[in-house]
Design a protein around this motif. Sequence first.
Motif, PDB file in Angstrom:
ATOM      1  N   ILE A  41      -5.113   3.093 -12.836  1.00 51.92           N
ATOM      2  CA  ILE A  41      -4.259   3.539 -12.867  1.00 51.92           C
ATOM      3  C   ILE A  41      -3.254   4.690 -11.249  1.00 51.92           C
ATOM      4  O   ILE A  41      -2.572   4.493 -11.195  1.00 51.92           O
ATOM      5  N   LEU A  42      -5.018   5.756 -10.979  1.00 53.70           N
ATOM      6  CA  LEU A  42      -4.479   6.701  -9.819  1.00 53.70           C
ATOM      7  C   LEU A  42      -4.178   5.800  -8.889  1.00 53.70           C
ATOM      8  O   LEU A  42      -3.553   5.724  -7.923  1.00 53.70           O
ATOM      9  N   SER A  43      -4.476   4.769  -7.907  1.00 56.60           N
ATOM     10  CA  SER A  43      -3.819   3.889  -7.275  1.00 56.60           C
ATOM     11  C   SER A  43      -2.869   3.120  -7.351  1.00 56.60           C
ATOM     12  O   SER A  43      -1.881   3.156  -6.432  1.00 56.60           O
ATOM     13  N   TYR A  44      -2.325   3.204  -8.887  1.00 55.00           N
ATOM     14  CA  TYR A  44      -1.427   2.900  -9.318  1.00 55.00           C
ATOM     15  C   TYR A  44      -0.352   3.664  -8.797  1.00 55.00           C
ATOM     16  O   TYR A  44       0.760   3.122  -8.092  1.00 55.00           O
ATOM     17  N   TYR A  45       0.113   4.888  -9.297  1.00 55.15           N
ATOM     18  CA  TYR A  45       0.681   5.904  -8.980  1.00 55.15           C
ATOM     19  C   TYR A  45       0.708   6.268  -7.763  1.00 55.15           C
ATOM     20  O   TYR A  45       1.253   6.312  -6.882  1.00 55.15           O
ATOM     21  N   GLU A  46      -0.572   5.875  -6.688  1.00 46.49           N
ATOM     22  CA  GLU A  46      -0.696   6.506  -5.341  1.00 46.49           C
ATOM     23  C   GLU A  46       0.246   5.484  -4.358  1.00 46.49           C
ATOM     24  O   GLU A  46       0.977   5.907  -3.691  1.00 46.49           O
ATOM     25  N   GLU A  47       0.240   3.760  -5.278  1.00 42.52           N
ATOM     26  CA  GLU A  47       1.217   3.672  -4.439  1.00 42.52           C
ATOM     27  C   GLU A  47       2.442   3.229  -4.436  1.00 42.52           C
ATOM     28  O   GLU A  47       3.317   3.758  -3.680  1.00 42.52           O
ATOM     29  N   ILE A  48       2.869   3.936  -6.072  1.00 44.79           N
ATOM     30  CA  ILE A  48       4.035   4.006  -5.744  1.00 44.79           C
ATOM     31  C   ILE A  48       5.096   5.175  -5.712  1.00 44.79           C
ATOM     32  O   ILE A  48       5.693   4.765  -4.613  1.00 44.79           O
ATOM     33  N   ILE A  49       3.985   6.246  -5.675  1.00 45.21           N
ATOM     34  CA  ILE A  49       4.349   7.251  -4.761  1.00 45.21           C
ATOM     35  C   ILE A  49       4.620   7.309  -3.064  1.00 45.21           C
ATOM     36  O   ILE A  49       5.646   7.481  -2.862  1.00 45.21           O
ATOM     37  N   ASN A  50       3.701   6.690  -2.621  1.00 45.94           N
ATOM     38  CA  ASN A  50       3.822   6.411  -1.079  1.00 45.94           C
ATOM     39  C   ASN A  50       5.240   5.690  -0.822  1.00 45.94           C
ATOM     40  O   ASN A  50       5.505   5.377   0.463  1.00 45.94           O
ATOM     41  N   ASP A  51       5.148   4.553  -1.187  1.00 49.26           N
ATOM     42  CA  ASP A  51       6.832   3.915  -1.430  1.00 49.26           C
ATOM     43  C   ASP A  51       7.748   4.266  -1.092  1.00 49.26           C
ATOM     44  O   ASP A  51       8.367   3.840  -0.385  1.00 49.26           O
ATOM     45  N   ARG A  52       8.249   5.132  -1.973  1.00 48.14           N
ATOM     46  CA  ARG A  52       8.634   5.652  -2.501  1.00 48.14           C
ATOM     47  C   ARG A  52       9.344   7.706  -0.702  1.00 48.14           C
ATOM     48  O   ARG A  52      10.120   7.489  -0.735  1.00 48.14           O
ATOM     49  N   LEU A  53       7.793   7.592  -0.473  1.00 49.84           N
ATOM     50  CA  LEU A  53       8.488   8.477  -0.076  1.00 49.84           C
ATOM     51  C   LEU A  53       8.905   7.749   1.348  1.00 49.84           C
ATOM     52  O   LEU A  53       9.077   8.293   2.419  1.00 49.84           O
ATOM     53  N   SER A  54       7.825   6.669   1.518  1.00 47.91           N
ATOM     54  CA  SER A  54       8.311   5.758   2.593  1.00 47.91           C
ATOM     55  C   SER A  54       9.344   5.219   2.705  1.00 47.91           C
ATOM     56  O   SER A  54      10.398   5.348   4.026  1.00 47.91           O
ATOM     57  N   SER A  55      10.512   5.870   1.691  1.00 51.32           N
ATOM     58  CA  SER A  55      11.669   5.278   1.977  1.00 51.32           C
ATOM     59  C   SER A  55      12.906   5.839   1.311  1.00 51.32           C
ATOM     60  O   SER A  55      13.677   5.677   1.425  1.00 51.32           O
ATOM     61  N   GLY A  56      11.666   7.437   1.984  1.00 50.90           N
ATOM     62  CA  GLY A  56      12.292   8.791   2.099  1.00 50.90           C
ATOM     63  C   GLY A  56      12.465   9.820   1.318  1.00 50.90           C
ATOM     64  O   GLY A  56      13.960  10.899   1.628  1.00 50.90           O
ATOM     65  N   GLU A  57      12.770   9.397   0.092  1.00 49.85           N
ATOM     66  CA  GLU A  57      12.355  10.476  -1.051  1.00 49.85           C
ATOM     67  C   GLU A  57      11.858  11.302  -0.515  1.00 49.85           C
ATOM     68  O   GLU A  57      10.397  11.629   0.150  1.00 49.85           O
TER      69      GLU A  57
END
Lengths: 188, 339
Positions: free
Chosen positions: A25-41
């Motif tokens: 679960i942690l890696s799943y959320y870490e990945e999502i957050i990183n994806d969103r950060l890289s898209s500029g959020e």
Amino acid sequence: MMKTWLKELERALRAKFYDDEVKDILSYYEEIINDRLSSGEKLDAILSGYDVKKIVKDMTPEVLMKRKNTSMLRVSKSTRQLLIVLLGSPILLPLGIIYVSILIFVMSMMITAFVLVVSGLVGFAGLLVDMLQTSLSLPNILGVLGMGLMTFSMLILIALWTYQLMALFWRKLIVWFSKLAHRRGEKE
Amino acid sequence: MKVLSKILGVLILLGLVMAVAAFFMGLDIAGLRGFFNDDEAYGEMLTETTSETVDTINIDVETRHIIVHMVESDDISVTYYAHESRDTWTFGVESGVYTIKQKEKVVFFNFMNYKYVSQEVRSLHLYLPQDVIFTFDLSTSVGDIRLQFDQDTITDDLALSSNTGSVYVKNVSAPSMNLTTNTGSIIVQNATVHGALDAQSNTGSISLTDLSVSALNLDSDTGSITLTRVEATSLIASVDTGRVSITDSEFIDDVDISTSTGGINITHTIASSFDLSTSTGDVRITSTDTSNYRYDLRTSTGTIRINGDNQGNRHSTSTGAILVKIYVSTGDITISTTL
């Protein structure tokens, strides 16, 4: 800040789930957050959209669906968690009632199997005692003991199979009802 | 678990080998039957006779069938078997009441007893003078009660109760009957009851055939109720799980039947009104004349059909002398006229 949030999430997840499940679960959320950060959020905006308690609650059916319930301890923990999910939500309450009803049946069958095993053992012991005091001829004693041995062994074997079948059914129930709860959760 | 299964498989095989070996060594099956039969522990048949004036029979036994016979005799006699160590029997007459009690001592580990006792040894036979009218209060914990006579027999009030066992009444005329059983059937054939007949069964069916009675109150938790050729003033029947069937019967007043799970089937039966309700089950009334029926029919999930016509799930009429009120939650309602 992200690490602090992840730590907080990890703490909350550890209270409910096993290590491997927490990691997933942690890696799943870490990945999502990183994806969103890289898209500029912005991190603040991303994290404000997540509620740790809600994540734990929402993830429970999904985790239970995938969990390998290899021991009775795990089965009982999963059952408890599933019951909390099903009975804790008005939408899932009917499902919870059906689950509880089936669970009562499964447990009754397991208790019956246990009683059969005990009565098989005690019954054969009683037959042995009877045979020690009897005036029957040797062929008759041999015949009674032989038939008794067959009957009680079969009884115990049937009880064991019933127990195993019910244990398997119990595990399947956790998966089936977790799936149903997950689907309903997704619809909502 | 796999190892345990294998061990049990080996034990089954071992048992089979032992049984086959015993057979070839000269297994005596007749001797085995004798070994498992425990009749010997009850000794010879005992007889208790009284010539005192008795008008009430009060029997309370734990593990006996009670069978009543009417005979040409002035005395009352009882035949029974008593276990050599476990049974305590008491007989006595006081104020016209003949009391018989049997208590069975509970023996620890008795559940490991493999021996069986024959039906006859487990029976108490009561022989009564046929020209005396008796009041009966009979109860047994495990066993049947039989008041089945070849010819019509007049008795006073009947109270028959069995915890595990059935109650049979045949060719009896009584002012009232109270029949109860926890696990077992109640079967009444060819009887006349001037007052009320109350029958209650927890698990078991109730069957009444060729009966004339005033008030009929029937209650069954799990089991069907079947009435055939019954004439009564009124009927109240309640079933939790089971069907109710009434055929060729006549009721002066109301017929009130309710079931939780189970249908109701009424065929060629007359009553001043029908009040039928079921949660799950179909209700069917078949009669030669339905023209005088005034309907109040409702079903939540199901269809109402009157003589084949679909009436939806709610139907009422305002004319007719016989009110037919049927409420069903899940099930169909069918009213049909036949010749």
